[in-house]
Design a protein around this motif. Structure first.
Motif, PDB file in Angstrom:
ATOM      1  N   ALA A  88       0.790  -1.296   0.203  1.00 35.36           N
ATOM      2  CA  ALA A  88       0.114   0.019   0.045  1.00 35.36           C
ATOM      3  C   ALA A  88       0.837   1.219  -0.020  1.00 35.36           C
ATOM      4  CB  ALA A  88      -0.845   0.110   1.251  1.00 35.36           C
ATOM      5  N   GLU A  92       0.773   3.785  -2.985  1.00 35.01           N
ATOM      6  CA  GLU A  92       0.198   5.158  -2.727  1.00 35.01           C
ATOM      7  C   GLU A  92       0.936   6.352  -2.416  1.00 35.01           C
ATOM      8  OE1 GLU A  92      -3.185   5.260  -3.629  1.00 35.01           O
ATOM      9  OE2 GLU A  92      -3.379   3.129  -3.723  1.00 35.01           O
ATOM     10  N   ARG A 103      -2.948  -0.835  -8.154  1.00 35.71           N
ATOM     11  CA  ARG A 103      -4.238  -0.542  -7.523  1.00 35.71           C
ATOM     12  C   ARG A 103      -4.997  -1.894  -7.576  1.00 35.71           C
ATOM     13  NH1 ARG A 103      -4.637   5.889  -7.786  1.00 35.71           N
ATOM     14  NH2 ARG A 103      -2.916   6.389  -6.331  1.00 35.71           N
ATOM     15  N   TYR A 147      -4.076  -5.100   2.897  1.00 35.31           N
ATOM     16  CA  TYR A 147      -3.728  -3.990   1.833  1.00 35.31           C
ATOM     17  C   TYR A 147      -4.920  -3.031   1.504  1.00 35.31           C
ATOM     18  CZ  TYR A 147      -3.346  -2.086  -2.833  1.00 35.31           C
ATOM     19  OH  TYR A 147      -3.280  -1.095  -3.997  1.00 35.31           O
ATOM     20  N   ALA A 151      -4.305   1.080   2.038  1.00 31.13           N
ATOM     21  CA  ALA A 151      -4.209   1.991   0.785  1.00 31.13           C
ATOM     22  C   ALA A 151      -5.321   3.104   0.790  1.00 31.13           C
ATOM     23  CB  ALA A 151      -4.551   1.194  -0.350  1.00 31.13           C
ATOM     24  N   ARG A 155      -4.489   7.124   0.910  1.00 31.51           N
ATOM     25  CA  ARG A 155      -4.823   8.148   0.115  1.00 31.51           C
ATOM     26  C   ARG A 155      -5.596   9.216   0.863  1.00 31.51           C
ATOM     27  NH1 ARG A 155      -5.641   3.597  -2.959  1.00 31.51           N
ATOM     28  NH2 ARG A 155      -8.134   3.337  -2.501  1.00 31.51           N
TER      29      ARG A 155
END
Length: 521
Positions: A88, A92, A103, A147, A151, A155
């Motif tokens: 991740a 990211e 992704r 993950y 992730a 973000r």
């Protein structure tokens, strides 16, 4: 159905609706039903007696199973956390090439059930077995549970926090461990809990690589002798392990808050430049993707090619597909409808009783399917024999096992329905029922559809409870795959594996879109 009335103690601010008598009765029955597996285990253990229970639990074989099961959790969960968080962060927060392609690629392994992953690896390496094989299969099957939330969290993190740490003299490594990693705590703990529960519940993946756990032992014993005392003792140990996981996760989670105050500045963080480390990063991500996704895809394609057109026995495949879709669709609809009262109470009311009602359905879902199946078999034989070996009993197991998947989505959808819209509708003379159908249900429909989709795929790929409870003549895709792969007819099992994966693809896309949408909020 919600009814009008005065706000009650513990009711959330701005809510004037409260459950009427019919809804209260439904909730009471559902809460009681969710405790059937736990009550079965407690009753069975108590009926054995202390001395006999000690004899059953203190056996060397139980100690071996306990060490295997605990060791599997202790080793696999940290590895999944490292892989999930590491992937991740690379995707990211760094300049690793091909970020947009990586992704969805690391969400895709969720579409491959663990027992199909095991089938793929056994096909590639027939001598693969034991503890190492169990860790390998479990890690590649379950690391996306860490993950995906990690992730999404990365973000939406405020980059100003990291910039402030850098300005105060912290290195990139120090910022990661002192600032970023603490912000991932909820994602790590939630994902770790899901992985731990799946490890305790998994049967097919470990049976295929000949690695014995408490769940595989309970299932094998049930098939061989239906030994209630020994099976109940093992189930009791398994339930205790589940409860330990739940308590440990709640304690580690604590009461810390990680939300930002205000919307903040809607800007994207500057990715870290990898420089010379870009090539090793791409190699590492590629290796993980190949192991987790490439091996099962290649194995299925290989066996489909070897088998040719002969393995597509439509006389067996079509009925299995139809039965799978029928059971999954019925269970998804029933589970979503029955989850609505729980979600309504959780969103619209506060208090200990509300938390108890909300949490009751998580207790059964945290138990392995083998325990739920044994409980329903015992209850059916002793108290309601007519439902034994019927589809209704199978559907009841599905509802108990997958209720949280629907409830979590419904809870999120209901929380976004403004109370003012419902109140305005009633003030215009619209009945509570029509208000519910025209306002509440309409606005909650997307969340309900997402929950139903998750339940559908969970039921379609469920193996353990279905093997124990399915009536004679029932042949789902998972059952047929297991039967053929157990006979080492890997080519004939390939079409069923492919169809199971294809049924799980929509949920994979749903998870990917939801995580991307959350990140944009």
């Amino acid at each position: 159905m919600p009814e009008t009335g005065q706000a009650q103690p513990g009711q959330r601010s701005g809510t004037r609706a409260r459950p009427g008598v019919p809804l209260s009765c439904v909730i009471a029955v559902l809460v009681a039903a969710t405790f059937v597996p736990l009550g079965y285990v407690a009753w069975s253990v108590a009926s054995v007696g202390p001395s006999r229970l000690y004899e059953l639990v203190a056996r060397p074989r139980v100690g071996e199973l306990l060490v295997n099961t605990i060791g599997l959790v202790v080793v696999t969960v940290p590895i999944c956390i490292v892989l999930g968080v590491g992937a991740a962060w690379l995707i990211e927060r760094t300049t690793v090439p091909g970020r947009s392609a990586w992704r969805p690629l690391f969400v895709a392994p969720l579409a491959v059930p663990a027992f199909i992953n095991s089938y793929a690896w056994v096909s590639v390496a027939p001598t693969l077995n034991g503890f190492g094989a169990g860790v390998l299969i479990a890690t590649l099957s379950y690391f996306p549970f860490v993950y995906v939330p990690a992730a999404a969290t990365l973000r939406r993190l405020d980059p100003a926090i990291e910039e402030s740490a850098h300005a105060l003299g912290s290195s990139s490594t120090g910022v990661f461990f002192r600032v970023v990693l603490p912000q991932l705590r909820l994602a790590i703990l939630g994902g770790g809990l899901l992985i731990g529960v799946h490890l305790l519940a998994e049967y097919g993946a470990f049976a295929m690589v000949r690695f014995s756990t408490l769940t595989t032992a309970i299932f094998e014993q049930f098939q061989a002798t239906f030994n209630g005392a020994a099976g109940s003792a093992l189930a009791g140990v398994l339930v205790l392990l589940c409860l330990v996981l739940l308590v440990a996760e709640a304690a580690a989670r604590g009461n810390a808050r990680f939300a930002r105050i205000g919307a903040g500045a809607p800007r994207v963080s500057t990715p870290h430049r990898l420089g010379a480390m870009a090539i090793p990063a791409v190699v590492a991500l590629t290796a993980l993707a190949v192991l987790a996704l490439g091996v099962p895809v290649w194995t299925m394609a290989r066996w489909l090619w070897i088998g040719g057109t002969e393995i597509w026995a439509l006389g067996d495949i079509v009925p299995s597909l139809v039965q799978t879709i029928g059971l999954a669709a019925t269970a998804a609809l029933a589970t979503t409808l029955l989850a609505f009262p729980f979600a309504w109470i959780a969103v619209r009311f506060n208090g200990f009783l509300v938390r108890f009602v909300e949490g009751s359905n998580f207790i059964t879902s945290s138990m392995p399917g083998i325990v739920t199946a044994l409980a329903l078999v015992t209850v059916a034989i002793r108290f309601v024999p007519p439902i034994y070996q019927t589809v209704n009993l199978v559907l009841a197991a599905y509802v108990l096992m997958f209720m949280p998947r629907a409830m979590v989505n419904l809870r999120s959808g209901l929380a976004q329905v403004p109370i003012g819209l419902e109140e305005a509708s009633r003030s215009l003379g619209v009945s509570p029922t029509r208000t519910f159908l025209r306002v509440t249900l309409r606005l909650t429909a997307p969340a309900a559809a997402a929950g139903a989709c998750l339940v559908f795929v969970g039921v379609a790929t469920e193996l353990t409870a279905t093997l124990l409870l399915a009536p004679t003549g029932t042949r789902t895709l998972a059952m047929r795959f297991w039967s053929l792969s157990s006979e080492l007819d890997y080519a004939a099992a390939a079409p069923y594996a492919l169809l199971l994966v294809l049924l799980a693809v929509p949920v994979t896309l749903l998870l990917y879109r939801q995580s991307t949408r959350v990140a944009a909020l």
